[in-house]
Design a protein around this motif. Structure first.
Motif, PDB file in Angstrom:
ATOM      1  N   PHE A 177       0.809  -1.137  -0.006  1.00  0.00           N
ATOM      2  CA  PHE A 177       0.083   0.086   0.014  1.00  0.00           C
ATOM      3  C   PHE A 177       0.850   1.460   0.058  1.00  0.00           C
ATOM      4  O   PHE A 177       0.197   2.385  -0.107  1.00  0.00           O
ATOM      5  N   GLY A 178       2.095   1.242   0.108  1.00  0.00           N
ATOM      6  CA  GLY A 178       3.110   2.235   0.267  1.00  0.00           C
ATOM      7  C   GLY A 178       2.927   3.109   1.143  1.00  0.00           C
ATOM      8  O   GLY A 178       3.510   4.276   1.299  1.00  0.00           O
ATOM      9  N   ILE A 179       2.530   2.634   2.512  1.00  0.00           N
ATOM     10  CA  ILE A 179       2.557   3.339   3.691  1.00  0.00           C
ATOM     11  C   ILE A 179       3.828   3.306   4.548  1.00  0.00           C
ATOM     12  O   ILE A 179       4.058   1.997   4.678  1.00  0.00           O
ATOM     13  N   LYS A 180       4.752   4.037   4.794  1.00  0.00           N
ATOM     14  CA  LYS A 180       6.024   3.908   5.157  1.00  0.00           C
ATOM     15  C   LYS A 180       5.780   3.611   6.627  1.00  0.00           C
ATOM     16  O   LYS A 180       4.797   4.060   7.363  1.00  0.00           O
ATOM     17  N   LEU A 181       6.636   2.878   7.137  1.00  0.00           N
ATOM     18  CA  LEU A 181       6.580   2.295   8.485  1.00  0.00           C
ATOM     19  C   LEU A 181       6.353   3.584   9.696  1.00  0.00           C
ATOM     20  O   LEU A 181       5.588   3.452  10.597  1.00  0.00           O
ATOM     21  N   GLU A 182       7.047   4.490   9.553  1.00  0.00           N
ATOM     22  CA  GLU A 182       7.053   5.860  10.480  1.00  0.00           C
ATOM     23  C   GLU A 182       5.840   6.473  10.293  1.00  0.00           C
ATOM     24  O   GLU A 182       5.211   7.016  11.211  1.00  0.00           O
ATOM     25  N   ASN A 183       4.954   6.134   9.481  1.00  0.00           N
ATOM     26  CA  ASN A 183       3.589   6.856   9.177  1.00  0.00           C
ATOM     27  C   ASN A 183       2.493   6.113   9.541  1.00  0.00           C
ATOM     28  O   ASN A 183       1.264   6.427   9.574  1.00  0.00           O
ATOM     29  N   GLN A 184       2.813   4.747   9.954  1.00  0.00           N
ATOM     30  CA  GLN A 184       1.604   3.702  10.245  1.00  0.00           C
ATOM     31  C   GLN A 184       1.315   3.984  11.702  1.00  0.00           C
ATOM     32  O   GLN A 184       2.330   4.218  12.559  1.00  0.00           O
ATOM     33  N   GLU A 185       0.103   3.949  12.035  1.00  0.00           N
ATOM     34  CA  GLU A 185      -0.448   4.028  13.573  1.00  0.00           C
ATOM     35  C   GLU A 185      -0.513   2.633  13.840  1.00  0.00           C
ATOM     36  O   GLU A 185      -1.520   1.905  13.478  1.00  0.00           O
ATOM     37  N   ILE A 186       0.321   1.995  14.768  1.00  0.00           N
ATOM     38  CA  ILE A 186       0.410   0.719  15.285  1.00  0.00           C
ATOM     39  C   ILE A 186      -0.570   0.410  16.388  1.00  0.00           C
ATOM     40  O   ILE A 186      -1.223  -0.529  16.455  1.00  0.00           O
ATOM     41  N   GLY A 187      -0.457   1.394  17.013  1.00  0.00           N
ATOM     42  CA  GLY A 187      -1.276   1.245  18.527  1.00  0.00           C
ATOM     43  C   GLY A 187      -0.494   0.698  19.471  1.00  0.00           C
ATOM     44  O   GLY A 187       0.618  -0.049  19.334  1.00  0.00           O
ATOM     45  N   LYS A 188      -0.843   0.564  20.488  1.00  0.00           N
ATOM     46  CA  LYS A 188      -0.295  -0.183  21.825  1.00  0.00           C
ATOM     47  C   LYS A 188      -0.404  -1.442  21.629  1.00  0.00           C
ATOM     48  O   LYS A 188      -1.722  -2.127  21.273  1.00  0.00           O
ATOM     49  N   ILE A 189       0.448  -2.380  21.896  1.00  0.00           N
ATOM     50  CA  ILE A 189       0.536  -3.871  22.064  1.00  0.00           C
ATOM     51  C   ILE A 189       1.092  -4.186  23.384  1.00  0.00           C
ATOM     52  O   ILE A 189       2.437  -3.990  23.715  1.00  0.00           O
ATOM     53  N   GLY A 190       0.210  -4.875  24.146  1.00  0.00           N
ATOM     54  CA  GLY A 190       0.793  -5.396  25.460  1.00  0.00           C
ATOM     55  C   GLY A 190       1.178  -4.046  26.215  1.00  0.00           C
ATOM     56  O   GLY A 190       0.372  -3.123  26.020  1.00  0.00           O
ATOM     57  N   GLN A 191       2.455  -4.082  26.754  1.00  0.00           N
ATOM     58  CA  GLN A 191       2.663  -2.958  27.565  1.00  0.00           C
ATOM     59  C   GLN A 191       3.531  -1.815  26.742  1.00  0.00           C
ATOM     60  O   GLN A 191       4.054  -1.173  27.289  1.00  0.00           O
ATOM     61  N   PHE A 192       3.514  -2.146  25.394  1.00  0.00           N
ATOM     62  CA  PHE A 192       4.584  -1.337  24.607  1.00  0.00           C
ATOM     63  C   PHE A 192       3.460  -0.242  23.812  1.00  0.00           C
ATOM     64  O   PHE A 192       2.827  -0.447  22.879  1.00  0.00           O
ATOM     65  N   ASP A 193       3.860   1.038  24.181  1.00  0.00           N
ATOM     66  CA  ASP A 193       3.216   2.260  23.472  1.00  0.00           C
ATOM     67  C   ASP A 193       3.664   2.271  22.090  1.00  0.00           C
ATOM     68  O   ASP A 193       2.958   2.604  21.335  1.00  0.00           O
ATOM     69  N   ASP A 194       4.807   2.014  21.701  1.00  0.00           N
ATOM     70  CA  ASP A 194       5.518   2.092  20.347  1.00  0.00           C
ATOM     71  C   ASP A 194       6.167   0.615  20.031  1.00  0.00           C
ATOM     72  O   ASP A 194       7.532   0.515  20.279  1.00  0.00           O
ATOM     73  N   PRO A 195       5.397  -0.316  19.686  1.00  0.00           N
ATOM     74  CA  PRO A 195       5.637  -1.729  19.233  1.00  0.00           C
ATOM     75  C   PRO A 195       6.984  -1.734  18.266  1.00  0.00           C
ATOM     76  O   PRO A 195       7.625  -2.522  18.290  1.00  0.00           O
ATOM     77  N   ARG A 196       7.065  -0.497  17.510  1.00  0.00           N
ATOM     78  CA  ARG A 196       8.164  -0.655  16.526  1.00  0.00           C
ATOM     79  C   ARG A 196       9.463  -0.884  17.140  1.00  0.00           C
ATOM     80  O   ARG A 196      10.624  -1.296  16.057  1.00  0.00           O
TER      81      ARG A 196
END
Length: 117
Positions: free
Chosen positions: A54-73
């Protein structure tokens, strides 16, 4: 002389224990990611698929919180999943077989393969 041998043995044992922990860490990843490892890996793969198809760069994606990680990246398991996503896409591009991809990416992958041939 014996006292020196005891110190050498203690240091050697400590170094072996440290190496054992480092090897285990490489295999299992950080223990604080353990409870969310599968979710982080899956999110990493999806992030790569979104970037590639889809051409959405990783830094522009909104991943959301996973577990205790606010920025899972920034987690090791997310990065592992991202790398696995790259491997899957590379395999799909080489073989044309899209079964390894989630359904929403399969049609795009098929179209991409047809235009390249």
């Amino acid at each position: 002389m014996r006292e020196e041998s005891k110190r050498v043995a203690a240091v050697t044992a400590a170094n072996r224990e440290k190496e054992k922990i480092e090897r285990l860490y490489k295999v299992t990843g950080p223990t604080r990611e353990k409870n969310a490892a599968a979710l982080l890996i899956e999110a990493g793969k999806i992030a790569y698929f979104d970037e590639y198809y889809f051409g959405i760069k990783l830094e522009n994606q909104e991943i959301g919180k996973i577990g205790q990680f606010d920025d899972p990246r920034v987690t090791e398991n997310f990065k592992r999943g991202y790398k696995r996503g790259q491997e899957i896409v590379s395999s799909v591009e080489k073989t044309g077989l899209t079964k390894a991809l989630p359904e929403k990416y399969q049609e795009i992958a098929l179209q991409n393969n047809k235009t390249r041939r």
